[in-house]
Design an enzyme around this catalytic site. Structure first.
Site, PDB file in Angstrom:
ATOM      1  N   ASN A 208      11.956  42.465 -18.360  1.00 43.46           N
ATOM      2  CA  ASN A 208      11.009  41.803 -17.649  1.00 43.46           C
ATOM      3  C   ASN A 208      11.821  41.180 -16.321  1.00 43.46           C
ATOM      4  O   ASN A 208      12.995  40.900 -16.545  1.00 43.46           O
ATOM      5  CB  ASN A 208      10.220  40.693 -18.378  1.00 43.46           C
TER       6      ASN A 208
ATOM      7  N   GLU B 254      14.146  38.164 -17.447  1.00 43.80           N
ATOM      8  CA  GLU B 254      15.358  38.509 -17.820  1.00 43.80           C
ATOM      9  C   GLU B 254      16.414  39.077 -16.910  1.00 43.80           C
ATOM     10  O   GLU B 254      17.535  38.637 -16.995  1.00 43.80           O
ATOM     11  CB  GLU B 254      15.011  39.539 -18.903  1.00 43.80           C
TER      12      GLU B 254
ATOM     13  N   ASP C 265       7.414  44.998 -26.230  1.00 45.59           N
ATOM     14  CA  ASP C 265       7.525  45.981 -27.469  1.00 45.59           C
ATOM     15  C   ASP C 265       6.497  47.170 -27.184  1.00 45.59           C
ATOM     16  O   ASP C 265       6.687  48.410 -27.296  1.00 45.59           O
ATOM     17  CB  ASP C 265       7.248  45.276 -28.576  1.00 45.59           C
TER      18      ASP C 265
END
Length: 344
Positions: A219, A222, A291
């Site tokens: 993302n 990050e 996820d």
């Protein structure tokens, strides 16, 4: 490059790939986490301190981390094999009990004295209002694992990889995953066609340690932390960041998820594709959304989709899951309906 329209990706092809998910077996390797949700109703403000008093209602335990990725693979119609550590404690037992009906958990290693990592979220609300998270309590995994247990984990991973069409790695920094082990396992994947079986890595803190994976889906926050930058609305900085990640990880593609800004897909020798968010930007909960994106991307690539087709399917799945509260999954039918009903 302009945002893609439905004409850039044939919806009938996307539906075909979803149908193929049932033939894909995925080895999901990583940190198995328990996501615990404690629900309560607000009673009053305490006289002891300026805090809320909650009347306890219920506790819900769902798989998080690699467990959530495996659950999403299964919900989308694929076959998931989970490989990782979990404790012999009560939370570890309940985690496996929850996963077992849909996911093969036989390769999970349960070291003695290992504490299953748990994220406890306490949600509070009124009788007629949606519950909101007021605090989160994290209990990390026990750092030390015996060499014998690590050898068992490696053996189980390599055995599982040899039976699977794709490898999904979920590295939350819990110590189960290492880059050399991922490389070793990736070489054993089944290759039902001439194309390379996909290896996808989702690493919260250590993405740059991995080399030569098929793709990754970090993302934006990050990416900013990894590269020491601030992206925001600056597409030039985003472009440089995506290209740097491609170079440093030697991946075939990088998909950066950007929340309400959608996604950006970077491929070698291709122009960047910016994919707008699917659905409403009034997000209910982002817990575990990464996820879901990773699971969908893995299944799609293993089913023969291009990176853009896989990213479009992952975008649909991500848009669906963030409208659900808590750690959630998306089903194959929900994904099909989203593709069929999307009018751009």
């Amino acid at each position: 490059m302009p945002s893609p329209t439905p004409s850039l990706v044939d919806p009938s092809r996307l539906l075909t790939f979803i149908d193929r998910f049932a033939n894909v077996r995925v080895a999901v390797f990583g940190d198995l986490i328990v996501d615990e949700f404690i629900h309560g109703d607000i009673a009053r403000v305490s006289r002891e301190a300026p805090v809320l008093i909650l009347n306890y209602d219920s506790t819900q335990i769902v798989p998080g981390g690699a467990g959530n990725a495996a659950s999403n693979v299964a919900a989308l119609g694929g076959s998931a094999i989970a490989i990782g550590f979990t404790g012999q404690d009560e939370t570890g037992r309940r985690l496996l009990e929850t996963l077992r009906p849909q996911v093969d958990v036989r390769p999970v290693v349960r070291p003695k004295g290992f504490r299953t990592p748990t994220k406890t979220r306490i949600l509070a609300g009124g009788i007629h209002s949606a519950k909101q998270q007021v605090v989160r309590i994290d209990r990390a995994a026990t750092p030390a694992v015996a060499d014998g247990d690590r050898r068992a984990l490696r053996a189980n991973l390599l055995k599982a990889a040899a039976r699977c069409d794709a490898l999904l790695v979920s590295d939350y920094g819990g110590g189960a995953v290492s880059a050399p082990l991922v490389t070793e396992a990736g070489k054993l994947l089944r290759r039902p066609s001439r194309s390379k079986s996909p290896v996808l890595v989702d690493s919260r803190y250590s993405l740059l340690r991995y080399r030569g994976m098929t793709t990754c889906t970090p993302n934006e926050s990050e990416v900013e932390q990894l590269l020491g930058i601030r992206i925001g609305d600056n597409t030039r900085i985003l472009e440089r960041a995506g290209r740097e990640l491609l170079r440093r990880t030697r991946s075939d593609a990088v998909l950066i998820t950007r929340g309400s800004r959608g996604m950006a897909l970077f491929e070698r020798d291709c122009r960047t594709v910016h994919i707008p968010i699917f659905g409403s930007d009034q997000i209910a909960d982002v817990t575990g959304a990464g996820d879901t994106v990773m699971a969908t991307m893995t299944l799609a690539l293993a089913a023969g989709a291009s990176f853009l087709e896989a990213a479009m399917l992952a975008n649909y799945a991500g848009g669906l899951v963030v409208m659900k509260r808590g750690t959630a999954t998306v089903t194959a039918d929900e994904l099909r309906n989203a593709v069929r009903n999307d009018r751009g």
